[in-house]
Enzyme design. Sequence first.
Site, PDB file in Angstrom:
ATOM      1  N   SER A 150       0.827  -1.214   0.000  1.00 49.47           N
ATOM      2  CA  SER A 150       0.000   0.000   0.000  1.00 49.47           C
ATOM      3  C   SER A 150       0.863   1.268   0.000  1.00 49.47           C
ATOM      4  O   SER A 150       0.394   2.334   0.364  1.00 49.47           O
ATOM      5  CB  SER A 150      -0.956  -0.010   1.191  1.00 49.47           C
ATOM      6  OG  SER A 150      -0.226   0.009   2.390  1.00 49.47           O
ATOM      7  N   PHE A 155       2.075   5.821   6.177  1.00 48.29           N
ATOM      8  CA  PHE A 155       1.767   7.173   6.672  1.00 48.29           C
ATOM      9  C   PHE A 155       2.312   7.421   8.077  1.00 48.29           C
ATOM     10  O   PHE A 155       2.563   8.553   8.442  1.00 48.29           O
ATOM     11  CB  PHE A 155       0.292   7.570   6.536  1.00 48.29           C
ATOM     12  CG  PHE A 155      -0.735   6.489   6.707  1.00 48.29           C
ATOM     13  CD1 PHE A 155      -0.923   5.900   7.925  1.00 48.29           C
ATOM     14  CD2 PHE A 155      -1.528   6.098   5.639  1.00 48.29           C
ATOM     15  CE1 PHE A 155      -1.897   4.919   8.092  1.00 48.29           C
ATOM     16  CE2 PHE A 155      -2.503   5.117   5.789  1.00 48.29           C
ATOM     17  CZ  PHE A 155      -2.689   4.514   7.017  1.00 48.29           C
ATOM     18  N   ASN A 184      14.002   8.525  -2.202  1.00 48.49           N
ATOM     19  CA  ASN A 184      13.206   8.232  -3.382  1.00 48.49           C
ATOM     20  C   ASN A 184      14.087   8.078  -4.624  1.00 48.49           C
ATOM     21  O   ASN A 184      13.923   7.139  -5.414  1.00 48.49           O
ATOM     22  CB  ASN A 184      12.221   9.392  -3.555  1.00 48.49           C
ATOM     23  CG  ASN A 184      11.013   8.982  -4.328  1.00 48.49           C
ATOM     24  OD1 ASN A 184      11.150   8.629  -5.474  1.00 48.49           O
ATOM     25  ND2 ASN A 184       9.839   9.007  -3.717  1.00 48.49           N
ATOM     26  N   LEU A 227       4.536   4.711  -4.316  1.00 50.66           N
ATOM     27  CA  LEU A 227       5.914   4.417  -4.727  1.00 50.66           C
ATOM     28  C   LEU A 227       6.094   2.928  -5.016  1.00 50.66           C
ATOM     29  O   LEU A 227       6.823   2.546  -5.934  1.00 50.66           O
ATOM     30  CB  LEU A 227       6.901   4.891  -3.636  1.00 50.66           C
ATOM     31  CG  LEU A 227       8.382   4.718  -3.941  1.00 50.66           C
ATOM     32  CD1 LEU A 227       8.796   5.362  -5.273  1.00 50.66           C
ATOM     33  CD2 LEU A 227       9.245   5.289  -2.810  1.00 50.66           C
ATOM     34  N   GLU A 230       6.315  10.258  -9.323  1.00 53.21           N
ATOM     35  CA  GLU A 230       7.620   9.896  -8.770  1.00 53.21           C
ATOM     36  C   GLU A 230       7.935   8.454  -9.145  1.00 53.21           C
ATOM     37  O   GLU A 230       7.099   7.770  -9.757  1.00 53.21           O
ATOM     38  CB  GLU A 230       7.628  10.063  -7.250  1.00 53.21           C
ATOM     39  CG  GLU A 230       6.599   9.211  -6.547  1.00 53.21           C
ATOM     40  CD  GLU A 230       6.608   9.421  -5.031  1.00 53.21           C
ATOM     41  OE1 GLU A 230       6.855   8.460  -4.305  1.00 53.21           O
ATOM     42  OE2 GLU A 230       6.359  10.559  -4.583  1.00 53.21           O
TER      43      GLU A 230
HETATM   44  N1  CO8 Z   1       0.614   3.234   5.759  1.00 51.92           N
HETATM   45  C1  CO8 Z   1       0.377   2.733   6.986  1.00 51.92           C
HETATM   46  N2  CO8 Z   1      -0.622   1.855   7.272  1.00 51.92           N
HETATM   47  C2  CO8 Z   1      -1.404   1.484   6.235  1.00 51.92           C
HETATM   48  C3  CO8 Z   1      -1.217   1.950   4.918  1.00 51.92           C
HETATM   49  C4  CO8 Z   1      -0.138   2.875   4.686  1.00 51.92           C
HETATM   50  N3  CO8 Z   1       0.130   3.363   3.473  1.00 51.92           N
HETATM   51  N4  CO8 Z   1      -2.143   1.399   4.113  1.00 51.92           N
HETATM   52  C5  CO8 Z   1      -2.898   0.604   4.899  1.00 51.92           C
HETATM   53  N5  CO8 Z   1      -2.469   0.667   6.174  1.00 51.92           N
HETATM   54  C6  CO8 Z   1      -3.018  -0.035   7.349  1.00 51.92           C
HETATM   55  C7  CO8 Z   1      -4.333   0.614   7.772  1.00 51.92           C
HETATM   56  O1  CO8 Z   1      -4.102   1.721   8.635  1.00 51.92           O
HETATM   57  C8  CO8 Z   1      -5.029  -0.550   8.479  1.00 51.92           C
HETATM   58  O2  CO8 Z   1      -4.457  -0.690   9.755  1.00 51.92           O
HETATM   59  P1  CO8 Z   1      -5.445  -0.940  11.041  1.00 51.92           P
HETATM   60  O3  CO8 Z   1      -6.045  -2.286  10.753  1.00 51.92           O
HETATM   61  O4  CO8 Z   1      -4.487  -0.926  12.194  1.00 51.92           O
HETATM   62  O5  CO8 Z   1      -6.442   0.174  11.011  1.00 51.92           O
HETATM   63  C9  CO8 Z   1      -4.574  -1.768   7.666  1.00 51.92           C
HETATM   64  O6  CO8 Z   1      -3.382  -1.351   6.964  1.00 51.92           O
HETATM   65  C10 CO8 Z   1      -5.609  -2.194   6.641  1.00 51.92           C
HETATM   66  O7  CO8 Z   1      -5.965  -1.065   5.859  1.00 51.92           O
HETATM   67  P2  CO8 Z   1      -7.501  -0.614   5.613  1.00 51.92           P
HETATM   68  O8  CO8 Z   1      -8.355  -1.000   6.772  1.00 51.92           O
HETATM   69  O9  CO8 Z   1      -7.491   0.835   5.217  1.00 51.92           O
HETATM   70  O10 CO8 Z   1      -7.868  -1.555   4.358  1.00 51.92           O
HETATM   71  P3  CO8 Z   1      -8.890  -1.237   3.173  1.00 51.92           P
HETATM   72  O11 CO8 Z   1      -8.964  -2.479   2.356  1.00 51.92           O
HETATM   73  O12 CO8 Z   1     -10.143  -0.648   3.688  1.00 51.92           O
HETATM   74  O13 CO8 Z   1      -8.163  -0.081   2.273  1.00 51.92           O
HETATM   75  C11 CO8 Z   1      -6.316   0.920   1.095  1.00 51.92           C
HETATM   76  C12 CO8 Z   1      -6.956  -0.374   1.621  1.00 51.92           C
HETATM   77  C13 CO8 Z   1      -7.179   1.502  -0.023  1.00 51.92           C
HETATM   78  C14 CO8 Z   1      -4.953   0.558   0.557  1.00 51.92           C
HETATM   79  C15 CO8 Z   1      -6.195   1.977   2.228  1.00 51.92           C
HETATM   80  O14 CO8 Z   1      -5.576   1.353   3.362  1.00 51.92           O
HETATM   81  C16 CO8 Z   1      -5.340   3.157   1.838  1.00 51.92           C
HETATM   82  O15 CO8 Z   1      -5.795   4.027   1.128  1.00 51.92           O
HETATM   83  N6  CO8 Z   1      -4.052   3.199   2.283  1.00 51.92           N
HETATM   84  C17 CO8 Z   1      -3.137   4.289   1.979  1.00 51.92           C
HETATM   85  C18 CO8 Z   1      -2.453   4.075   0.637  1.00 51.92           C
HETATM   86  C19 CO8 Z   1      -1.589   5.267   0.279  1.00 51.92           C
HETATM   87  O16 CO8 Z   1      -2.074   6.334  -0.029  1.00 51.92           O
HETATM   88  N7  CO8 Z   1      -0.258   5.086   0.306  1.00 51.92           N
HETATM   89  C20 CO8 Z   1       0.681   6.134   0.004  1.00 51.92           C
HETATM   90  C21 CO8 Z   1       0.887   6.247  -1.490  1.00 51.92           C
HETATM   91  S1  CO8 Z   1       1.874   7.623  -2.007  1.00 51.92           S
HETATM   92  C22 CO8 Z   1       3.465   7.018  -2.044  1.00 51.92           C
HETATM   93  O17 CO8 Z   1       3.716   5.859  -1.832  1.00 51.92           O
HETATM   94  C23 CO8 Z   1       4.544   8.005  -2.365  1.00 51.92           C
HETATM   95  C24 CO8 Z   1       5.059   8.653  -1.106  1.00 51.92           C
HETATM   96  C25 CO8 Z   1       6.481   9.092  -1.235  1.00 51.92           C
HETATM   97  C26 CO8 Z   1       7.293   9.028   0.054  1.00 51.92           C
HETATM   98  C27 CO8 Z   1       8.391   7.999  -0.120  1.00 51.92           C
HETATM   99  C28 CO8 Z   1       9.530   8.181   0.883  1.00 51.92           C
HETATM  100  C29 CO8 Z   1      10.741   7.373   0.435  1.00 51.92           C
END
Ligand code: CO8
Length: 280
Positions: free
Chosen positions: A68, A72, A101, A126, A158
């Site tokens: 994912s 965050f 990155n 990413l 990116e």
């Molecule tokens: N970070 C931390 N924890 C996460 C993340 C994440 N990216 N994604 C999911 N989790 C955790 C959730 O918090 C949840 O934990 P808990 O059970 O303790 O509440 C568990 O994983 C399961 O997730 P969901 O309950 O949300 O599961 P769903 O099926 O409902 O949703 C999704 C799945 C759609 C993936 C949703 O979790 C989501 O939107 N996640 C965020 C994805 C995201 O936006 N990632 C960042 C992308 S941008 C990027 O990667 C570039 C950044 C550049 C910085 C790089 C530095 C080197």
Amino acid sequence: MLREIRQNEKISYHIEGPFFIIRLVKPDNLNALEGEDYIYLGELLELADKNSDVYFTILQSTGRFFSSGADFKGIARAQMDDGVKYASETSKWLSNFVARNVYVTDAFIKHSKVLVCCLNGPAIGLSAALVALCDIVYSINDKVYLLYPFANLGLITEGGTSVSLPLKFGPNATYERLVFNKPFKYDIMCQNGFISKNFRMPSSDAEAFNEEVLKELREKVEGLYLPSCLGMKKLLKANHIDSFNKINSLEVNGSLQYWVDGEPLRRFGQLSSKERKHRL
Ligand code: CO8
């Protein structure tokens, strides 16, 4: 010769014949990765590069998501990183974003072994960018997708995606999905030959899927002269390597100002507190 490398609790690796196998092993948070984890991935790719017995670097994962993307919680930690270490916000994000990155993206761009991705589920951010830098992708079933939610997070392209996505999916399909924050679903991945084979297995069977892909790969490489595979990879890569090298620098330097201005931080915070969601 295998040089020593530190361990990482979210990423494991082992070598099996010509295969260097990297596996994401933190399914609880859908294999989200922090900056240090992405650096570790880059280090593993370097390790595979230097091993002359290795011809294929294989990316596997566990659970229902491939990854994912950026964790965050890691972003929040970087934001709080306000000690004496950094002279300015620019300095902080050069370290916490730009350097990391650019390093992991470069490790994928220049990798000399054939990069195979076993897509056991969706990939985001990413991590999805790194999937798009792989040479061959196999999918567990038709529920996989790639999401680049940069427009929803106050970021820009990116991980080489400004080049890899138009190259693999076409420019207009890329615009539509990036600008409106829509996923690249299985249908477009298939139409464009991005996915070589759909293994048609249940999403809950990531382990069996990984094993099945490996089994097929073992059969496929039988009798091949493996240095030819690397020789061809070098030539195929030559088509686009200059564009990738250029864009890697342009992307991170362009993104830096967004981090300094703070919009991604605000939006990552909302994602973490579930006030913000991605459209899937
Ligand atoms: N970070 C931390 N924890 C996460 C993340 C994440 N990216 N994604 C999911 N989790 C955790 C959730 O918090 C949840 O934990 P808990 O059970 O303790 O509440 C568990 O994983 C399961 O997730 P969901 O309950 O949300 O599961 P769903 O099926 O409902 O949703 C999704 C799945 C759609 C993936 C949703 O979790 C989501 O939107 N996640 C965020 C994805 C995201 O936006 N990632 C960042 C992308 S941008 C990027 O990667 C570039 C950044 C550049 C910085 C790089 C530095 C080197």
